[in-house]
Design a protein around this motif. Structure first.
Motif, PDB file in Angstrom:
ATOM      1  N   LEU A 229     -20.519  39.449 -30.785  1.00 58.68           N
ATOM      2  CA  LEU A 229     -20.178  39.015 -29.437  1.00 58.68           C
ATOM      3  C   LEU A 229     -21.251  38.074 -28.893  1.00 58.68           C
ATOM      4  CD1 LEU A 229     -18.206  39.164 -27.107  1.00 58.68           C
ATOM      5  CD2 LEU A 229     -19.295  41.301 -26.378  1.00 58.68           C
ATOM      6  N   TYR A 257     -24.197  39.411 -18.543  1.00 59.96           N
ATOM      7  CA  TYR A 257     -24.047  40.319 -19.679  1.00 59.96           C
ATOM      8  C   TYR A 257     -25.368  41.025 -19.951  1.00 59.96           C
ATOM      9  CZ  TYR A 257     -26.172  36.312 -22.044  1.00 59.96           C
ATOM     10  OH  TYR A 257     -27.013  35.277 -22.384  1.00 59.96           O
ATOM     11  N   VAL A 261     -24.710  44.211 -25.484  1.00 63.77           N
ATOM     12  CA  VAL A 261     -23.375  43.742 -25.858  1.00 63.77           C
ATOM     13  C   VAL A 261     -23.445  42.641 -26.910  1.00 63.77           C
ATOM     14  CG1 VAL A 261     -22.454  44.353 -23.594  1.00 63.77           C
ATOM     15  CG2 VAL A 261     -23.195  41.996 -24.019  1.00 63.77           C
ATOM     16  N   LEU A 271     -13.594  36.136 -25.505  1.00 66.02           N
ATOM     17  CA  LEU A 271     -14.374  35.729 -24.334  1.00 66.02           C
ATOM     18  C   LEU A 271     -14.108  34.270 -23.970  1.00 66.02           C
ATOM     19  CD1 LEU A 271     -16.519  36.254 -22.183  1.00 66.02           C
ATOM     20  CD2 LEU A 271     -18.270  35.736 -23.909  1.00 66.02           C
ATOM     21  N   ILE A 295     -19.955  41.291 -18.659  1.00 64.40           N
ATOM     22  CA  ILE A 295     -19.770  41.981 -19.941  1.00 64.40           C
ATOM     23  C   ILE A 295     -20.821  43.071 -20.015  1.00 64.40           C
ATOM     24  CG2 ILE A 295     -19.517  41.676 -22.435  1.00 64.40           C
ATOM     25  CD1 ILE A 295     -19.474  38.611 -21.863  1.00 64.40           C
ATOM     26  N   LEU A 302     -16.813  49.180 -24.166  1.00 68.93           N
ATOM     27  CA  LEU A 302     -17.164  47.796 -23.841  1.00 68.93           C
ATOM     28  C   LEU A 302     -16.242  47.332 -22.720  1.00 68.93           C
ATOM     29  CD1 LEU A 302     -18.553  45.024 -24.455  1.00 68.93           C
ATOM     30  CD2 LEU A 302     -16.645  44.592 -26.045  1.00 68.93           C
ATOM     31  N   VAL A 304     -15.160  44.079 -20.069  1.00 73.77           N
ATOM     32  CA  VAL A 304     -15.225  42.668 -19.682  1.00 73.77           C
ATOM     33  C   VAL A 304     -14.411  42.539 -18.401  1.00 73.77           C
ATOM     34  CG1 VAL A 304     -14.749  40.277 -20.311  1.00 73.77           C
ATOM     35  CG2 VAL A 304     -15.385  41.931 -22.088  1.00 73.77           C
TER      36      VAL A 304
END
Length: 372
Positions: A229, A257, A261, A271, A295, A302, A304
Protein backbone atom coordinates in the motif's frame (compact mmCIF):
# COMPACT_ATOMS: atom_id res chain seq x y z
CA UNK A 1 -56.20 -25.72 -35.12
CA UNK A 2 -55.71 -24.79 -38.75
CA UNK A 3 -52.00 -24.16 -38.18
CA UNK A 4 -51.63 -27.56 -36.50
CA UNK A 5 -53.27 -29.27 -39.45
CA UNK A 6 -51.03 -27.43 -41.91
CA UNK A 7 -47.97 -28.30 -39.83
CA UNK A 8 -48.98 -31.98 -39.73
CA UNK A 9 -49.65 -32.03 -43.48
CA UNK A 10 -46.27 -30.38 -44.17
CA UNK A 11 -44.52 -33.00 -42.04
CA UNK A 12 -46.25 -36.04 -43.57
CA UNK A 13 -46.96 -34.88 -47.11
CA UNK A 14 -44.44 -37.33 -48.57
CA UNK A 15 -46.08 -40.20 -46.66
CA UNK A 16 -49.50 -39.16 -47.96
CA UNK A 17 -48.24 -38.99 -51.53
CA UNK A 18 -46.60 -42.43 -51.41
CA UNK A 19 -49.63 -44.06 -49.80
CA UNK A 20 -51.97 -42.40 -52.31
CA UNK A 21 -49.91 -43.79 -55.21
CA UNK A 22 -49.73 -47.25 -53.62
CA UNK A 23 -53.47 -47.45 -52.91
CA UNK A 24 -54.25 -46.15 -56.41
CA UNK A 25 -52.04 -48.89 -57.87
CA UNK A 26 -53.67 -51.67 -55.83
CA UNK A 27 -57.26 -50.54 -56.24
CA UNK A 28 -57.42 -48.95 -59.67
CA UNK A 29 -54.57 -50.34 -61.78
CA UNK A 30 -54.86 -53.94 -60.57
CA UNK A 31 -58.63 -53.63 -60.64
CA UNK A 32 -58.56 -52.63 -64.29
CA UNK A 33 -56.12 -55.42 -65.18
CA UNK A 34 -58.06 -58.18 -63.46
CA UNK A 35 -61.47 -56.48 -63.63
CA UNK A 36 -61.93 -56.85 -59.89
CA UNK A 37 -63.28 -53.95 -57.84
CA UNK A 38 -64.53 -53.86 -54.28
CA UNK A 39 -66.79 -51.57 -52.31
CA UNK A 40 -65.11 -48.30 -51.17
CA UNK A 41 -65.90 -49.12 -47.54
CA UNK A 42 -64.10 -52.44 -47.94
CA UNK A 43 -61.00 -50.62 -49.15
CA UNK A 44 -61.23 -48.03 -46.36
CA UNK A 45 -61.60 -50.65 -43.63
CA UNK A 46 -58.75 -52.89 -44.75
CA UNK A 47 -56.30 -50.11 -45.65
CA UNK A 48 -56.92 -48.53 -42.24
CA UNK A 49 -55.79 -51.79 -40.63
CA UNK A 50 -52.83 -52.03 -43.05
CA UNK A 51 -51.65 -48.50 -42.28
CA UNK A 52 -52.07 -49.02 -38.55
CA UNK A 53 -49.98 -52.20 -38.72
CA UNK A 54 -47.32 -50.47 -40.85
CA UNK A 55 -46.66 -47.61 -38.42
CA UNK A 56 -47.15 -49.75 -35.30
CA UNK A 57 -44.42 -52.08 -36.53
CA UNK A 58 -42.07 -49.47 -38.04
CA UNK A 59 -42.29 -46.78 -35.31
CA UNK A 60 -42.94 -48.77 -32.14
CA UNK A 61 -42.68 -52.56 -31.98
CA UNK A 62 -39.69 -53.22 -34.27
CA UNK A 63 -37.51 -50.47 -32.64
CA UNK A 64 -38.46 -51.96 -29.25
CA UNK A 65 -37.40 -55.42 -30.44
CA UNK A 66 -33.97 -54.11 -31.52
CA UNK A 67 -33.41 -51.97 -28.45
CA UNK A 68 -31.57 -54.67 -26.46
CA UNK A 69 -29.26 -56.96 -28.41
CA UNK A 70 -29.53 -59.81 -25.93
CA UNK A 71 -33.35 -59.84 -26.24
CA UNK A 72 -33.56 -59.60 -30.04
CA UNK A 73 -33.68 -63.38 -30.54
CA UNK A 74 -37.01 -63.67 -28.71
CA UNK A 75 -38.53 -60.20 -29.20
CA UNK A 76 -38.65 -60.32 -33.01
CA UNK A 77 -40.47 -63.71 -33.18
CA UNK A 78 -42.78 -62.54 -30.40
CA UNK A 79 -43.87 -59.32 -32.13
CA UNK A 80 -44.24 -61.09 -35.49
CA UNK A 81 -46.48 -63.73 -33.96
CA UNK A 82 -48.47 -61.06 -32.12
CA UNK A 83 -48.84 -58.83 -35.20
CA UNK A 84 -49.81 -61.66 -37.58
CA UNK A 85 -52.31 -63.13 -35.11
CA UNK A 86 -53.97 -59.77 -34.41
CA UNK A 87 -54.00 -58.89 -38.12
CA UNK A 88 -55.74 -62.17 -38.99
CA UNK A 89 -58.35 -61.78 -36.25
CA UNK A 90 -59.07 -58.12 -37.06
CA UNK A 91 -59.28 -58.83 -40.81
CA UNK A 92 -61.64 -61.75 -40.18
CA UNK A 93 -63.84 -59.57 -37.96
CA UNK A 94 -63.96 -56.83 -40.64
CA UNK A 95 -64.86 -59.29 -43.40
CA UNK A 96 -67.58 -60.87 -41.23
CA UNK A 97 -69.04 -57.44 -40.49
CA UNK A 98 -68.93 -56.36 -44.14
CA UNK A 99 -70.72 -59.58 -45.15
CA UNK A 100 -73.26 -59.08 -42.41
CA UNK A 101 -74.06 -55.61 -43.69
CA UNK A 102 -74.07 -56.87 -47.28
CA UNK A 103 -71.24 -54.56 -48.26
CA UNK A 104 -69.09 -57.49 -49.30
CA UNK A 105 -70.42 -60.57 -51.06
CA UNK A 106 -71.15 -63.32 -48.51
CA UNK A 107 -69.49 -66.70 -48.82
CA UNK A 108 -71.26 -69.81 -47.59
CA UNK A 109 -68.06 -71.49 -46.43
CA UNK A 110 -66.41 -68.42 -44.91
CA UNK A 111 -64.58 -69.60 -41.83
CA UNK A 112 -61.40 -68.82 -39.96
CA UNK A 113 -59.62 -71.78 -41.53
CA UNK A 114 -56.08 -72.54 -42.64
CA UNK A 115 -56.60 -71.23 -46.16
CA UNK A 116 -57.94 -67.87 -44.92
CA UNK A 117 -55.16 -67.54 -42.34
CA UNK A 118 -52.50 -68.31 -44.98
CA UNK A 119 -53.93 -65.69 -47.35
CA UNK A 120 -54.17 -63.00 -44.68
CA UNK A 121 -50.74 -63.88 -43.25
CA UNK A 122 -49.20 -63.27 -46.65
CA UNK A 123 -50.88 -59.84 -46.76
CA UNK A 124 -49.68 -59.09 -43.22
CA UNK A 125 -46.08 -60.09 -43.94
CA UNK A 126 -46.26 -58.02 -47.10
CA UNK A 127 -46.87 -54.84 -45.10
CA UNK A 128 -44.49 -55.88 -42.30
CA UNK A 129 -41.73 -56.09 -44.90
CA UNK A 130 -42.49 -52.54 -46.05
CA UNK A 131 -42.62 -51.36 -42.42
CA UNK A 132 -39.23 -52.94 -41.66
CA UNK A 133 -37.70 -51.27 -44.70
CA UNK A 134 -39.31 -48.00 -43.61
CA UNK A 135 -37.70 -48.33 -40.15
CA UNK A 136 -34.20 -48.88 -41.58
CA UNK A 137 -34.66 -46.01 -44.05
CA UNK A 138 -35.77 -43.60 -41.32
CA UNK A 139 -32.94 -44.76 -39.06
CA UNK A 140 -30.42 -44.23 -41.86
CA UNK A 141 -31.75 -40.73 -42.56
CA UNK A 142 -31.59 -39.84 -38.84
CA UNK A 143 -28.03 -41.13 -38.56
CA UNK A 144 -26.99 -39.21 -41.65
CA UNK A 145 -28.59 -36.07 -40.26
CA UNK A 146 -26.88 -36.60 -36.90
CA UNK A 147 -23.54 -37.20 -38.63
CA UNK A 148 -24.05 -34.08 -40.74
CA UNK A 149 -24.84 -32.02 -37.63
CA UNK A 150 -21.75 -33.37 -35.87
CA UNK A 151 -19.62 -32.56 -38.91
CA UNK A 152 -21.12 -29.08 -39.04
CA UNK A 153 -20.47 -28.62 -35.33
CA UNK A 154 -16.91 -29.88 -35.76
CA UNK A 155 -16.41 -27.46 -38.65
CA UNK A 156 -17.83 -24.60 -36.56
CA UNK A 157 -15.48 -25.56 -33.71
CA UNK A 158 -12.53 -25.46 -36.10
CA UNK A 159 -13.64 -22.04 -37.39
CA UNK A 160 -14.12 -20.75 -33.83
CA UNK A 161 -10.71 -22.11 -32.84
CA UNK A 162 -9.16 -20.37 -35.81
CA UNK A 163 -10.91 -17.15 -34.87
CA UNK A 164 -9.70 -17.56 -31.27
CA UNK A 165 -6.16 -18.12 -32.50
CA UNK A 166 -6.43 -15.03 -34.71
CA UNK A 167 -7.76 -13.00 -31.78
CA UNK A 168 -4.94 -14.33 -29.61
CA UNK A 169 -2.39 -13.30 -32.23
CA UNK A 170 -3.99 -9.84 -32.41
CA UNK A 171 -3.91 -9.61 -28.62
CA UNK A 172 -0.25 -10.63 -28.57
CA UNK A 173 0.54 -8.04 -31.23
CA UNK A 174 -1.37 -5.41 -29.26
CA UNK A 175 0.54 -6.42 -26.14
CA UNK A 176 3.86 -6.06 -27.97
CA UNK A 177 2.78 -2.66 -29.26
CA UNK A 178 1.72 -1.68 -25.74
CA UNK A 179 5.18 -2.63 -24.57
CA UNK A 180 6.88 -0.66 -27.33
CA UNK A 181 4.75 2.49 -27.08
CA UNK A 182 5.36 3.15 -23.34
CA UNK A 183 9.11 2.81 -23.87
CA UNK A 184 8.87 5.37 -26.65
CA UNK A 185 6.87 7.66 -24.39
CA UNK A 186 9.27 7.26 -21.46
CA UNK A 187 12.25 8.02 -23.71
CA UNK A 188 10.45 11.11 -25.03
CA UNK A 189 9.67 12.32 -21.50
CA UNK A 190 13.28 11.73 -20.53
CA UNK A 191 14.40 13.88 -23.47
CA UNK A 192 11.97 16.63 -22.45
CA UNK A 193 13.25 16.47 -18.89
CA UNK A 194 16.88 16.97 -19.93
CA UNK A 195 15.92 19.84 -22.22
CA UNK A 196 13.98 21.79 -19.60
CA UNK A 197 15.83 20.81 -16.43
CA UNK A 198 18.04 23.89 -16.40
CA UNK A 199 15.48 26.42 -17.61
CA UNK A 200 12.44 25.21 -15.65
CA UNK A 201 13.20 22.98 -12.64
CA UNK A 202 9.53 22.86 -11.57
CA UNK A 203 8.36 21.61 -14.98
CA UNK A 204 11.25 19.13 -15.07
CA UNK A 205 10.23 17.78 -11.68
CA UNK A 206 6.66 17.41 -12.94
CA UNK A 207 7.93 15.39 -15.91
CA UNK A 208 9.86 13.07 -13.59
CA UNK A 209 6.78 12.54 -11.38
CA UNK A 210 4.55 11.96 -14.41
CA UNK A 211 7.04 9.41 -15.78
CA UNK A 212 7.08 7.56 -12.47
CA UNK A 213 3.28 7.45 -12.31
CA UNK A 214 2.96 6.22 -15.88
CA UNK A 215 5.56 3.54 -15.28
CA UNK A 216 3.61 2.44 -12.21
CA UNK A 217 0.38 2.22 -14.25
CA UNK A 218 2.03 0.36 -17.14
CA UNK A 219 3.73 -2.13 -14.80
CA UNK A 220 0.63 -2.67 -12.63
CA UNK A 221 -0.17 -5.97 -14.37
CA UNK A 222 3.36 -7.24 -13.63
CA UNK A 223 3.25 -6.55 -9.89
CA UNK A 224 1.25 -9.64 -9.02
CA UNK A 225 -2.13 -9.75 -7.34
CA UNK A 226 -1.05 -7.56 -4.42
CA UNK A 227 1.28 -4.61 -3.88
CA UNK A 228 2.51 -2.67 -0.90
CA UNK A 229 0.00 0.00 0.00
CA UNK A 230 2.98 2.29 0.59
CA UNK A 231 3.90 2.09 -3.10
CA UNK A 232 0.42 3.19 -4.13
CA UNK A 233 0.44 5.95 -1.48
CA UNK A 234 3.62 7.31 -3.10
CA UNK A 235 1.84 7.45 -6.46
CA UNK A 236 -1.22 9.06 -4.82
CA UNK A 237 1.06 11.78 -3.46
CA UNK A 238 2.51 12.22 -6.96
CA UNK A 239 -0.99 12.54 -8.39
CA UNK A 240 -1.88 15.10 -5.73
CA UNK A 241 1.31 17.07 -6.47
CA UNK A 242 0.59 17.22 -10.22
CA UNK A 243 -2.98 18.40 -9.65
CA UNK A 244 -1.82 21.00 -7.16
CA UNK A 245 0.76 22.25 -9.64
CA UNK A 246 -1.89 22.56 -12.37
CA UNK A 247 -4.03 24.63 -9.98
CA UNK A 248 -1.27 26.81 -8.47
CA UNK A 249 -1.38 24.76 -5.27
CA UNK A 250 -4.82 26.15 -4.46
CA UNK A 251 -6.67 22.85 -4.05
CA UNK A 252 -7.96 21.97 -0.60
CA UNK A 253 -6.90 18.33 -0.41
CA UNK A 254 -5.24 16.40 2.40
CA UNK A 255 -3.93 12.83 2.21
CA UNK A 256 -3.47 11.40 5.70
CA UNK A 257 -2.05 7.99 6.62
CA UNK A 258 -0.13 6.21 9.35
CA UNK A 259 3.23 4.53 8.89
CA UNK A 260 1.89 1.04 9.63
CA UNK A 261 -0.48 1.07 6.63
CA UNK A 262 2.47 1.39 4.26
CA UNK A 263 3.50 -2.20 5.07
CA UNK A 264 0.07 -3.68 4.25
CA UNK A 265 -0.36 -5.53 0.96
CA UNK A 266 -3.53 -4.77 -1.00
CA UNK A 267 -4.85 -5.30 -4.52
CA UNK A 268 -3.49 -2.49 -6.74
CA UNK A 269 -5.14 0.75 -7.91
CA UNK A 270 -7.74 0.99 -5.12
CA UNK A 271 -6.39 4.16 -3.52
CA UNK A 272 -5.61 5.83 -6.86
CA UNK A 273 -9.14 5.17 -8.11
CA UNK A 274 -10.64 6.67 -4.95
CA UNK A 275 -8.41 9.72 -5.31
CA UNK A 276 -9.36 10.12 -8.98
CA UNK A 277 -13.00 9.99 -7.92
CA UNK A 278 -12.41 12.90 -5.53
CA UNK A 279 -10.66 14.96 -8.20
CA UNK A 280 -13.35 14.18 -10.77
CA UNK A 281 -16.48 14.78 -8.69
CA UNK A 282 -15.28 16.95 -5.81
CA UNK A 283 -15.22 20.72 -5.37
CA UNK A 284 -11.74 21.42 -4.02
CA UNK A 285 -11.81 25.19 -4.26
CA UNK A 286 -13.80 26.05 -1.10
CA UNK A 287 -11.35 26.70 1.78
CA UNK A 288 -13.70 25.59 4.54
CA UNK A 289 -14.51 22.31 2.78
CA UNK A 290 -11.16 20.58 2.44
CA UNK A 291 -11.21 17.15 0.74
CA UNK A 292 -9.66 14.44 2.90
CA UNK A 293 -8.49 10.88 2.36
CA UNK A 294 -7.56 9.07 5.55
CA UNK A 295 -5.90 5.64 5.70
CA UNK A 296 -5.47 4.03 9.11
CA UNK A 297 -5.74 0.80 11.11
CA UNK A 298 -8.36 0.51 13.82
CA UNK A 299 -10.05 -2.43 15.54
CA UNK A 300 -7.95 -4.95 13.59
CA UNK A 301 -9.10 -3.58 10.24
CA UNK A 302 -7.71 -1.38 7.49
CA UNK A 303 -9.85 1.72 7.00
CA UNK A 304 -9.95 4.17 4.09
CA UNK A 305 -12.23 7.20 4.40
CA UNK A 306 -12.78 9.86 1.75
CA UNK A 307 -14.71 13.08 2.38
CA UNK A 308 -15.19 15.85 -0.18
CA UNK A 309 -17.60 18.60 -1.10
CA UNK A 310 -19.64 17.58 -4.16
CA UNK A 311 -19.13 19.54 -7.38
CA UNK A 312 -22.47 19.80 -9.17
CA UNK A 313 -20.87 20.91 -12.42
CA UNK A 314 -22.76 18.94 -15.16
CA UNK A 315 -19.49 18.26 -17.00
CA UNK A 316 -18.25 16.28 -14.00
CA UNK A 317 -21.20 13.93 -13.70
CA UNK A 318 -20.50 10.23 -13.97
CA UNK A 319 -22.16 6.87 -13.49
CA UNK A 320 -20.12 5.66 -10.51
CA UNK A 321 -18.52 2.89 -12.58
CA UNK A 322 -15.14 3.41 -10.87
CA UNK A 323 -16.53 2.78 -7.39
CA UNK A 324 -18.60 -0.17 -8.59
CA UNK A 325 -15.51 -1.65 -10.18
CA UNK A 326 -13.54 -1.25 -6.94
CA UNK A 327 -16.32 -2.94 -4.98
CA UNK A 328 -16.43 -5.89 -7.39
CA UNK A 329 -12.65 -6.34 -7.26
CA UNK A 330 -12.54 -6.13 -3.47
CA UNK A 331 -15.43 -8.54 -2.94
CA UNK A 332 -13.98 -10.96 -5.48
CA UNK A 333 -10.69 -10.98 -3.54
CA UNK A 334 -11.79 -10.65 0.09
CA UNK A 335 -15.45 -11.77 -0.06
CA UNK A 336 -18.17 -10.41 2.19
CA UNK A 337 -15.59 -9.33 4.77
CA UNK A 338 -15.27 -6.09 2.78
CA UNK A 339 -17.41 -3.22 4.04
CA UNK A 340 -17.71 -0.46 1.43
CA UNK A 341 -20.40 2.21 1.77
CA UNK A 342 -20.85 5.75 0.52
CA UNK A 343 -23.41 8.45 1.11
CA UNK A 344 -24.14 12.17 0.71
CA UNK A 345 -24.27 14.17 3.93
CA UNK A 346 -26.57 17.09 4.74
CA UNK A 347 -23.65 19.42 4.04
CA UNK A 348 -23.43 18.10 0.43
CA UNK A 349 -20.33 16.10 1.19
CA UNK A 350 -19.68 12.75 -0.46
CA UNK A 351 -18.37 10.38 2.20
CA UNK A 352 -16.98 6.92 1.46
CA UNK A 353 -15.90 4.37 4.04
CA UNK A 354 -13.95 1.21 3.25
CA UNK A 355 -12.86 -1.33 5.83
CA UNK A 356 -11.18 -4.72 5.41
CA UNK A 357 -10.25 -6.95 8.37
CA UNK A 358 -6.48 -7.35 8.72
CA UNK A 359 -7.00 -11.08 9.07
CA UNK A 360 -8.44 -11.25 5.53
CA UNK A 361 -5.56 -9.17 4.19
CA UNK A 362 -3.03 -11.52 5.78
CA UNK A 363 -4.79 -14.62 4.44
CA UNK A 364 -5.05 -13.41 0.86
CA UNK A 365 -1.83 -11.44 0.54
CA UNK A 366 0.86 -13.17 -1.47
CA UNK A 367 3.28 -10.31 -2.17
CA UNK A 368 5.10 -10.40 -5.48
CA UNK A 369 7.73 -7.91 -4.33
CA UNK A 370 8.03 -4.19 -3.86
CA UNK A 371 7.28 -2.02 -6.86
CA UNK A 372 10.34 -0.34 -8.24
Amino acid sequence: MKKNIQKWFQKYKLHLLIWALFIFYETVVIGLVFNIFGHPITYIAHYTVNLFLFYLHGDLLFPWALKERKAVFWRIPFILFLEVTCFILVSYAIDKSLMFWHIMAAEEQFHLNFHYCLKISYRCLYFLGFATGYYFLITYIKERKKTSELETQHLNDIINNQKSEQELIKAENAFLKAQINPHFLFNTLDTIYHNIDASSPIAANAVIILTEMMRFAVDADKMGDYILLGDEIDQAENLLYLNQMRNNHALGFRLSYTDEVRQIYLIPLVLLTLMENVFKHGNLNVPKHEAVIEIFVKNQALHVVTDNLIDYNPSKKGGGSGLNNIEKRLRYTYGDAVDLVWQTSDANHFILRLSIPLQMLEVHNKPAGKYK
